[in-house]
Design an enzyme around this catalytic site. Structure first.
Site, short mmCIF file in Angstrom:
data_model
loop_
_atom_site.label_atom_id
_atom_site.label_comp_id
_atom_site.label_asym_id
_atom_site.label_seq_id
_atom_site.Cartn_x
_atom_site.Cartn_y
_atom_site.Cartn_z
N GLY A 253 0.79 -1.30 0.13
CA GLY A 253 -0.05 0.02 0.24
C GLY A 253 0.95 1.22 -0.09
N CYS A 329 -7.05 22.47 19.19
CA CYS A 329 -6.79 22.90 20.64
C CYS A 329 -6.32 21.83 21.31
CB CYS A 329 -8.08 23.61 21.10
SG CYS A 329 -8.98 24.70 20.12
C1 LIG Z 1 -1.94 -2.83 5.72
C2 LIG Z 1 -1.81 -4.22 4.80
C3 LIG Z 1 -1.06 -4.25 3.70
C4 LIG Z 1 -0.42 -3.04 2.85
O1 LIG Z 1 0.71 -2.77 3.70
P1 LIG Z 1 1.76 -1.48 3.50
O2 LIG Z 1 2.51 -1.33 4.62
O3 LIG Z 1 0.89 -0.55 3.09
O4 LIG Z 1 2.63 -1.99 2.11
C5 LIG Z 1 -1.27 -5.43 2.92
N1 LIG Z 1 -1.60 -6.46 3.41
C6 LIG Z 1 -2.27 -6.44 4.64
C7 LIG Z 1 -2.91 -7.63 5.09
C8 LIG Z 1 -2.46 -5.34 5.26
O5 LIG Z 1 -2.97 -5.40 6.54
#
Ligand SMILES: *Cc1c(COP(=O)(O)O)cnc(C)c1O
Length: 378
Positions: A253, A329
């Site tokens: 991601g 705040c």
């Molecule tokens: C969060 C997550 C990802 C992506 O992780 P990154 O660190 O953003 O690459 C992929 N697979 C699962 C199961 C996740 O929980």
């Protein structure tokens, strides 16, 4: 942070005052996918983990350029279906019956995280291939969140795998394992080793329990170093050998989305109290929570705005360290501490790069009820 790309600066300069916006650059998304794909071993499937940035335009672009999407909720599943994802993988420790039904209907591959979940799935009438998410005993890879080899709600304890497989309901065909283990790993060689090890462990484990192994899903975790501007070197991943008959699935991601995002906020006030200088922004951690959540200073670039039409003097500071703080705040509403600025004025914009992943999506938008930022898609 480096100079802002000219097209990004131009778009931010057009914002109405007081400026506050997230900008997502589609070209940067495509560049990053291409960079990663060039280093992936054959028989590897690239999915984008939607939770990093669920903006529909971002999801749409990455659904089209990756092989598919990884989702972790019914909401993300809906986004993925609407984005036309060719393949969907659904994980998450707390799937409801409704989500299981929707995932099956969408043709998603489910990462099943407990025996009870497997029973619920079969009880809902599902028959077909699933992956089992495993919390392994030892995982030699490091990053910001340890998710396996330690007590977590994610997946099935490796030591319980034999009994889970023995009790798995009829009709569920285990096609592979899901082994997401790390977040924000900055060491490319270590990540390649983790992938190789995940494949070896899966082959060993499958043969031990008579599982017909077809998929090894190693999850995400490719890292971005927000304070040094570096990212994980993905070149070593090309050395990973994926045996014939096995599909390696990766679901990054952060690595794909971070560099495509910019968060820009106008300086509303400048003040020095008890020896520290604060730039107070139209924005803050309710839009971009990551620095507060992780406890680091996120670097910014100044986008100068020369226009000043007020009849009183414009506050400014020169050659001094500045704390970039938000409009909330609470003293915790801090994005950056002590970044040196040559010159900064009220009305200039601070632009935070690499905010395309875990930026807006993880922030507590409603705290204090300030207006949301603009969203600009380039
Ligand atoms: C969060 C997550 C990802 C992506 O992780 P990154 O660190 O953003 O690459 C992929 N697979 C699962 C199961 C996740 O929980």
């Amino acid at each position: 942070m480096a100079e802002l790309p000219a097209h990004v600066a131009a778009a931010l300069w057009r914002l109405p005052a007081p400026a506050c916006a997230y900008l997502y650059d589609t070209t940067a998304l495509l560049t990053q996918v291409a960079r990663l794909r060039a280093c992936l071993p054959s028989r590897t499937t690239l999915l984008y983990a939607v939770k990093a940035n669920g903006h529909p335009a971002v999801v749409h672009t990455l659904a089209a350029t990756c092989d598919g999407l990884e989702v972790a909720s019914g909401g993300e599943l809906e986004l993925a279906v609407r984005a036309g994802a060719r393949r969907i993988v659904f994980g998450g420790p707390g799937k409801t019956d409704g989500e299981l039904i929707a995932a099956a209907k969408a043709g998603a591959v489910l990462n099943v995280e407990s025996l009870f979940e497997a029973r619920r799935l079969a009880g809902l009438g599902f028959r077909g291939g699933i992956c089992l998410r495993i919390n392994r005993n030892d995982v030699a890879v490091t990053g910001s969140h340890a998710m396996t080899g330690t007590p977590t709600p994610f997946g099935i304890d490796e030591n319980q795998l034999a009994s889970v497989l023995a009790e798995l309901p009829e009709g569920l065909d285990v096609i592979g394992f899901h082994l997401h283990a790390v977040s924000n790993n900055l060491d490319g060689a270590a990540h390649a080793e983790f992938l190789t090890e995940a494949i070896c462990w899966s082959i060993r484990t499958a043969s031990r329990y008579g599982v017909n192994l077809r998929v090894v899903n190693a999850g995400g975790g490719l890292g971005v170093d927000y304070t040094s501007h570096a990212s994980i070197d993905v070149a070593p991943l090309s050395q990973v050998v994926v045996p014939d008959g096995i599909e390696l699935v990766l679901e990054p991601g952060r690595y794909l989305a971070a560099d495509a995002g910019y968060y820009a906020a106008e300086v509303l006030d400048l003040k020095t109290t008890h020896g520290r200088t604060f730039a107070v922004l139209r924005g803050g951690t309710h839009h971009f929570r990551l620095p507060a959540a992780w406890g680091y200073s996120h670097p910014f670039t100044i986008l100068p705005v020369d226009a000043w039409d007020r009849p009183y003097p414009r506050p400014s500071v020169t050659d001094t360290p500045v704390d970039a703080v938000g409009e909330l705040c609470t003293p915790r509403d801090v994005l950056t501490r002590g970044q040196h600025v040559a010159h900064l004025r009220v009305g200039d914009l601070l632009v935070f790069g690499r905010t395309g992943a875990y930026g807006w999506d993880i922030s507590h938008h409603d705290f204090l009820r300030h207006p949301a930022p603009h969203f600009i898609l380039l």
